[in-house]
Design a protein around this motif. Sequence first.
Motif, short mmCIF file in Angstrom:
data_model
loop_
_atom_site.label_atom_id
_atom_site.label_comp_id
_atom_site.label_asym_id
_atom_site.label_seq_id
_atom_site.Cartn_x
_atom_site.Cartn_y
_atom_site.Cartn_z
N ALA B 75 47.64 42.74 40.02
CA ALA B 75 46.74 41.41 40.71
C ALA B 75 48.13 41.66 41.96
O ALA B 75 48.69 41.27 41.83
CB ALA B 75 46.30 40.16 40.31
N GLN B 76 47.00 40.61 42.86
CA GLN B 76 47.72 40.35 44.54
C GLN B 76 47.30 39.08 44.62
O GLN B 76 46.02 38.77 44.44
CB GLN B 76 47.56 41.06 45.16
CG GLN B 76 48.64 42.71 45.27
CD GLN B 76 48.23 43.52 46.33
OE1 GLN B 76 47.20 43.96 47.27
NE2 GLN B 76 49.35 43.87 46.77
N ASN B 77 48.31 38.11 44.56
CA ASN B 77 47.49 37.03 45.03
C ASN B 77 48.06 36.93 45.99
O ASN B 77 49.26 37.13 46.80
CB ASN B 77 48.64 36.25 43.80
CG ASN B 77 47.96 35.57 42.59
OD1 ASN B 77 48.19 36.88 42.05
ND2 ASN B 77 47.19 34.62 42.39
N THR B 97 37.34 52.25 45.27
CA THR B 97 35.95 51.92 45.18
C THR B 97 36.09 50.35 45.07
O THR B 97 36.79 49.73 43.95
CB THR B 97 35.90 52.42 43.65
OG1 THR B 97 36.18 53.96 43.38
CG2 THR B 97 34.71 52.04 43.22
N ALA B 98 34.54 49.32 45.60
CA ALA B 98 34.35 48.21 45.38
C ALA B 98 33.85 48.07 43.13
O ALA B 98 33.10 48.58 42.84
CB ALA B 98 33.09 47.86 45.18
N GLY B 112 38.70 38.98 43.90
CA GLY B 112 37.82 39.96 43.22
C GLY B 112 38.48 40.99 42.98
O GLY B 112 39.83 41.30 42.50
N TYR B 113 37.97 42.50 42.71
CA TYR B 113 38.33 43.60 42.57
C TYR B 113 38.02 45.09 42.83
O TYR B 113 36.79 44.93 43.26
CB TYR B 113 37.83 43.78 40.24
CG TYR B 113 38.68 42.84 39.64
CD1 TYR B 113 39.78 42.78 38.64
CD2 TYR B 113 38.38 41.26 39.53
CE1 TYR B 113 40.61 42.53 38.75
CE2 TYR B 113 38.65 40.33 38.26
CZ TYR B 113 39.81 41.01 37.91
OH TYR B 113 39.88 40.19 36.62
N TRP B 122 43.10 46.89 40.18
CA TRP B 122 43.97 46.62 41.08
C TRP B 122 43.22 44.94 41.37
O TRP B 122 41.76 45.19 41.94
CB TRP B 122 43.77 46.26 42.70
CG TRP B 122 44.96 47.47 42.25
CD1 TRP B 122 44.54 48.12 42.53
CD2 TRP B 122 46.87 47.43 43.05
NE1 TRP B 122 46.20 49.18 42.52
CE2 TRP B 122 47.42 48.11 42.77
CE3 TRP B 122 47.15 46.08 44.08
CZ2 TRP B 122 48.54 48.78 42.84
CZ3 TRP B 122 49.04 46.39 43.71
CH2 TRP B 122 49.40 47.24 43.76
N GLU B 123 43.24 43.55 41.35
CA GLU B 123 42.57 41.99 41.79
C GLU B 123 42.96 41.78 42.58
O GLU B 123 44.34 41.45 42.94
CB GLU B 123 43.11 41.83 40.07
CG GLU B 123 42.24 40.06 40.79
CD GLU B 123 42.31 38.98 39.37
OE1 GLU B 123 43.11 39.07 38.87
OE2 GLU B 123 41.74 37.56 39.39
N VAL B 124 42.65 41.44 43.91
CA VAL B 124 43.66 40.19 44.56
C VAL B 124 42.60 38.67 45.11
O VAL B 124 41.29 38.40 43.72
CB VAL B 124 42.86 40.85 45.91
CG1 VAL B 124 42.99 42.38 46.33
CG2 VAL B 124 40.96 41.07 45.86
#
Lengths: 145, 145
Positions: B75-77, B97-98, B112-113, B122-124
Amino acid sequence: MTPQRVTLITLGVTDLAAAKAFYAALGWQEHGKGQVGVAFYQMHGAVLALFGLADLAADQGRPEATLGTGAATLAQNFATEAEVDAAYAAALAAGGTALKAPQKVFWGGYSGYWADPWGHVWEVAMNPFWPMAADGSLTLPDSAE
Amino acid sequence: MTPQRVTLITLGVTDLAAAKAFYAALGWQEHGKGQVGVAFYQMHGAVLALFGLADLAADQGRPEATLGTGAATLAQNFATEAEVDAAYAAALAAGGTALKAPQKVFWGGYSGYWADPWGHVWEVAMNPFWPMAADGSLTLPDSAE
């Protein structure tokens, strides 16, 4: 007991060149001048690595087809081989699954792999070229090119 | 462009209580007084989370059976929703890929992922209760119990 840290996240990919291009397109800058077969990215006190999927499977001592969740690994770096051995033993004592007992490896360090009961793979390693900070963080040395 | 950081690593597990007991046996101390359905562990400028596998699949907007590699997320916060949107757009523009477009989520944040071409998820996210440091590091607030 193991320290509460992750110092290296390794993503196994089927096409390293394509993976490097993808992360470059995202704005990630590879550390140093680049190495053959692996790419490192400095984060804040930790490192992200891209590594060939087959190479990652071999490094973990198991077939590529079994990777699944383990195609991403979480690594804990230590200052000494004894600390690596202790962390590996603690993982097995806690119920972790042995994948590869800590051993001297070709790149000059000492590394083992274990999995938690849900298949998440941890590497425990000592890299003599990557000194550990007192806070358990990892910063790539300038010489790591 | 996305910042060169991972602030949260989430491990999807089939039995959260057992997972918490396993990591406790390894010496990991859960942050705060504990929450229902998730466990957080403070590292040096980043956080490890344990989360139910079905919950993680739901959070990513896809069936549990498809998780595979994605059962571990990176994850990126970010500090703002706009930064989350920009990072998500950058990922798709780079060929990602969405999985789940950034949206307001039940815990009060925005998330979102996306997946890279090798299935790494990845999670944003923007979490108003988790302030970001200037260096991109994440430290759990004392109030996060």
